[in-house]
Design an enzyme around this catalytic site. Structure first.
Site, PDB file in Angstrom:
ATOM      1  N   GLY A   1       0.483  -0.986  -0.212  1.00  0.00           N
ATOM      2  CA  GLY A   1      -0.412  -0.106  -0.077  1.00  0.00           C
ATOM      3  C   GLY A   1       0.538   1.833  -0.172  1.00  0.00           C
TER       4      GLY A   1
ATOM      5  CG  ASN B   1       1.657   3.454  -5.907  1.00  0.00           C
ATOM      6  OD1 ASN B   1       1.676   4.876  -6.334  1.00  0.00           O
ATOM      7  ND2 ASN B   1       2.272   2.335  -6.300  1.00  0.00           N
TER       8      ASN B   1
ATOM      9  CG  MET C   1      -0.945  -7.672  -6.982  1.00  0.00           C
ATOM     10  SD  MET C   1      -0.675  -6.926  -8.635  1.00  0.00           S
ATOM     11  CE  MET C   1       1.044  -6.765  -8.276  1.00  0.00           C
TER      12      MET C   1
ATOM     13  CG  LEU D   1     -10.724  -5.429 -11.447  1.00  0.00           C
ATOM     14  CD1 LEU D   1     -10.903  -3.643 -11.347  1.00  0.00           C
ATOM     15  CD2 LEU D   1     -11.883  -5.561 -10.141  1.00  0.00           C
TER      16      LEU D   1
ATOM     17  CG  ASN E   1      -3.527  -0.964 -12.717  1.00  0.00           C
ATOM     18  OD1 ASN E   1      -3.608  -1.209 -11.472  1.00  0.00           O
ATOM     19  ND2 ASN E   1      -2.735  -1.703 -13.339  1.00  0.00           N
TER      20      ASN E   1
ATOM     21  CG  HIS F   1       1.844  -2.207 -15.194  1.00  0.00           C
ATOM     22  ND1 HIS F   1       1.419  -3.681 -14.186  1.00  0.00           N
ATOM     23  CD2 HIS F   1       2.757  -2.462 -16.299  1.00  0.00           C
ATOM     24  CE1 HIS F   1       2.245  -4.523 -15.320  1.00  0.00           C
ATOM     25  NE2 HIS F   1       3.021  -4.320 -16.117  1.00  0.00           N
TER      26      HIS F   1
END
Ligand code: GAR
Length: 224
Positions: A13, A15, A91, A94, A108, A110
């Protein structure tokens, strides 16, 4: 009114923390209405709780399939009135149900310069491949993994003898800068998407580029 966002995370976490910190510093005008984790040992949960943010632990292992898991998340996200879904080290893939429910409202981050090195080991794959420049990408999420339209990218140089851990740390530093920035652009209505092309109002090219420089790795010697 501040944009209501939800952050979905599976692990450390960091980010999430950068988003919390940007809100606290007053540079990101958003309310983190909910943090969802699919693992009970995710450190992201502690970070959210420490910041007084509502959390939900929704364990994918407790649902019969992906649709049921996503339906449980959708219920919580709609209940909390979330307007933007922020994937931050989440991770799980969806389902179309989830993506269609929040169409155009999922982003998102990446750890690679997409469309290269999609998947769960972006940095390790890039290092193994021998690229000279790594980086990170913030993008909208569509039904194909790591495929949605790109909003922002940062380029991160590294040397061939550096370990994946070192590169990862450097990439993360940039993730922590571009993700909150992109969220602020969205929160202030400055991001426009036209198919694969995304533009941000009132931003130009990076200073380095407009000054006639460009980023090259390895470093060029004098005279070149
Ligand atoms: C980040 O590097 C993020 O880019 C990556 O997981 C890490 C999560 O770190 N995401 C992916 O690889 C998605 N395919 P964090 O939990 O400390 O924010």
């Amino acid at each position: 009114m501040a944009l209501k966002i939800a952050v979905l995370a599976s692990g450390s976490g960091s980010n999430l923390q950068s988003i919390i910190d940007a809100v606290t510093r007053g540079v990101l005008h958003a309310e983190i209405a909910l943090v969802i984790c699919n693992r009970s040992d995710a450190f992201a949960l502690e970070r959210a709780q420490k910041a007084g943010i509502p959390t939900a632990t929704i364990l994918h292992t407790e649902y019969k399939d992906r649709e049921a898991f996503d339906a449980a998340m959708i219920e919580q996200l709609q209940c909390a009135g979330c307007e933007l879904i922020v994937l931050a080290g989440f991770m799980r893939l969806l389902t179309p149900l989830f993506i269609q429910t929040f169409a155009g409202k999922i982003v998102n981050i990446h750890p690679a310069l997409l469309p290269s090195f999609k998947g769960t080991h972006g940095i390790a794959d890039a290092v193994e491949y021998g690229v000279k420049l790594a980086g990170c990408t913030v993008h909208f999420v569509d039904e194909i993994m790591d495929n949605g339209a790109i909003i922002a990218q940062a380029v991160v140089p590294f040397a061939p003898n550096e370990s994946v851990d070192v590169v990862q740390k450097r990439v993360l530093e940039f993730e922590h800068r571009i993700y909150p920035q992109v969220l602020q652009w969205i929160a202030t209505g400055r991001v426009q998407q036209n198919g694969r092309k995304v533009s941000v109002q009132d931003t130009g090219l990076p200073k380095a580029l407009t000054n006639g420089h460009f980023l090259v790795s390895p470093q060029l010697e004098d005279g070149f």
